[in-house]
Enzyme design. Sequence first.
Site: not given
Ligand code: BES
Ligand code: ZN
Ligand code: MN
Length: 484
Positions: A251, A256, A263, A274, A335, A337
Amino acid sequence: MNFELKALNTSVLINEKTDALVVFLTSAFKPGKDVLSTLITKVMKAGDLASKAGEALDIYRPAGLTCSRLVLVHVGDGAAKDVRKAVATAVSTAKAAKPRHMTLCFLHNPPPQVMRVAVTSFAEASYVYTTTKTKAEGRSIQSAAFMVPDELSLRSEFERAVATVKGVELAKEWGNRPANHATPTHIAQAARALAKLPHIKCEVLGPKEVAKLGMGAFQAVAQGSEEPLRFIVLHYHGAAKSLAPVVLVGKGITFDSGGISIKPAAEMDEMKFDMCGAASVLGVFRALAELQPDMNVVGLIPACENLLSGRSVKPGDVVTSMSGQTIEILNTDAEGRLVLCDALTYAERFKPRAVVDIATLTGACVVALGGVRSGFFSNDEALSATLLAAGDSSQDLCWQMPLDDDYAEGLKTSFADVANVAGRAGGAITAAKFLQRFVGKSPWAHLDIAGTAWKSGAAKGATGRPVGLLVDCLMQLGQQAKSQ
Ligand code: BES
Ligand code: ZN
Ligand code: MN
């Protein structure tokens, strides 16, 4: 940094000219008649060094030895995790004196894995990021010599460790770079630079080629940013073209923000990390260039930013992935996935022996496993066993999570073939279930490194994980292919 492996004998040790001589002591220490043994015996008798892993004693200009300082450090019974702790203590003890050269010795040959862990943890403990600082001091330690009684029997392990360090440090470098110094274009340049190394080739696709391939999910994530996306394809050819490759997919979200599902501001800077999955793929290729194993490996990196603008994808938008499946994007922050699913479809053209994707995919995985073990999911028992074993041998640990079909229920929607998010429960697993829909017939594993790829707080920075795990896993898969 330069690493060297030398044969240990007492006179060499006593006459070693080094800024810091580190001697690992185990509970099985048996003294000889030399000055060093006498000194160690005295220290032990006086109770100046507790026999607990990680305890250290720093001695300035020890009489009868040519080193500037001697650091005695206990490694308990000499288990890998204790040696790791001991190396970290030894480096931080010696650090104040800004050593340029350090020598670390094992009085008895350590098991191969422990040798490897000693080298990788030494590099880890002495690493300093400098790229975007103008007055950076950098790493004082320029070289390290490891001494063991029988160096021949440990040479190949040592070389694997040194190659792993090169990979880990490349992954850290790219992970740590701020997002404006690590755009998709920069990542592609880093991949192209790797192609100068033996047996490595690199192809980079831009927005037009990606559109032509029909990667609608990847494009949807990239469309909110001014930075053009890059789809990077790396090849390592170490065996006949007919030998099926292992495909790694990393990835590569270079920043992000969450997109329209933005966020919160606190700690959003950490979303520059990310792309640590992508960085680990670059790192693995760096290590492959050193090790030259007789196998084939393909690395795929979908790289883009996830930003907000008038062109951003919106919650509720439906896009068509390269596989033909339509996806309802209910949350633009899920994003990872979306970029991975198109890369997984692309992976099929290589008829791979195995596909492993690596992603900082979910906050839920951080909640589940913290920063100790990466989560992994797999549809194949043999691949799972290999990953778990590679985690142990590299001390870059992972833990298997489930893929029961019931977990996919929440991804159902009336408006597309699949939604990109389910509820909050089991978030790491529902993300894996989403990815699984895009996997072909090959054995597949998904590594969620959201908790392990970087550290927050005072020690903020990329860890270079899971390069160690992946290198061991690949070498293992390479071995298995030969014995089949
Ligand atoms: N890059 C993030 C995952 C992440 C979050 C990694 C915090 C490390 C620390 C990913 O793209 C993401 O935002 N995932 C969301 C998914 C949700 C919207 C279903 C998450 O984990 O909150
Ligand atoms: Zn992400
Ligand atoms: Mn994300």
